[in-house]
Design a protein around this motif. Structure first.
Motif, short mmCIF file in Angstrom:
data_model
loop_
_atom_site.label_atom_id
_atom_site.label_comp_id
_atom_site.label_asym_id
_atom_site.label_seq_id
_atom_site.Cartn_x
_atom_site.Cartn_y
_atom_site.Cartn_z
N VAL A 123 0.85 -1.20 0.00
CA VAL A 123 0.00 0.00 0.00
C VAL A 123 0.88 1.25 0.00
O VAL A 123 0.65 2.19 -0.76
N CYS A 137 -7.05 -0.48 -3.08
CA CYS A 137 -6.22 -1.17 -2.10
C CYS A 137 -6.79 -0.88 -0.73
O CYS A 137 -7.63 0.00 -0.57
N GLY A 166 0.75 -4.90 -6.58
CA GLY A 166 0.81 -3.45 -6.48
C GLY A 166 1.88 -2.81 -7.36
O GLY A 166 1.67 -1.72 -7.89
N ALA A 186 -1.86 -5.60 -1.82
CA ALA A 186 -2.10 -4.38 -1.06
C ALA A 186 -3.52 -4.34 -0.50
O ALA A 186 -4.09 -3.29 -0.27
#
Length: 178
Positions: A34, A118, A173, A146
């Motif tokens: 993230v 996410c 991600g 994520a």
């Protein structure tokens, strides 16, 4: 031309809820991806939208939600995701980032037609947000590393449904913003 926005779902969290103990290991695992997505979006000058539950506090605003999360016992999961001045913030009350929020209007004013989702929880808020984006004819990508879950089997099923039934891309991600 496709314009992408990153939507970070419910990551500004005090983890003061029934499923927190089960959720926390998954959040810790998803957090680096993230953070990486957030950094990528900022570097590319893409809109970053935090869509966060208000936890039933109807007089709260984004600053109070952030402050409560940073004052909580798991501030280390929130601090790396601190919104900057360019970030947008949508307060939500239910699972979907669209339900009773101004997100559709915001996306229209920004010219966004592709969302990278996410955050948490894969089998709840991420799933319902992806469905609501799909019915609004928005392209969706889920950053698979994520997103955090409570139930691994339900999260796996949710990602399969999002990909199969909604035509969304499920990517790590590192490639989600491509």
């Amino acid at each position: 031309m496709v314009k992408t926005a990153l939507v970070i779902i419910d990551m500004l969290n005090t983890y003061d809820h029934e499923d927190a103990d089960v959720l926390l290991p998954s959040v810790r695992q998803a957090l680096p991806a993230v953070v990486d997505l957030l950094e990528q979006a900022r570097e590319r000058c893409l809109p970053v939208i935090y869509a966060n539950d208000n936890f039933g506090k109807w007089r709260s605003h984004h600053g109070e939600i952030l402050d409560a999360a940073l004052a909580g016992p798991h501030a280390e999961l929130v601090e790396p995701l601190r919104p900057d001045e360019a970030s947008y913030f949508i307060v939500k009350a239910r699972h979907s980032v669209f339900y009773e929020t101004p997100l559709t209007y915001l996306l229209g004013t920004l010219g966004v037609d592709h969302l990278v989702l996410c955050g948490q929880v894969t089998e709840q808020c991420v799933l319902y947000s992806a469905l609501d984006a799909h019915i609004r004819h928005l392209a969706v990508t889920i950053a698979s590393d994520a997103v955090a879950h409570i139930h691994q089997d339900l999260a796996d099923a949710a990602l399969r449904m999002i990909e199969t039934n909604m035509g969304a891309r499920i990517l790590p991600g590192a490639h989600a913003l491509d």
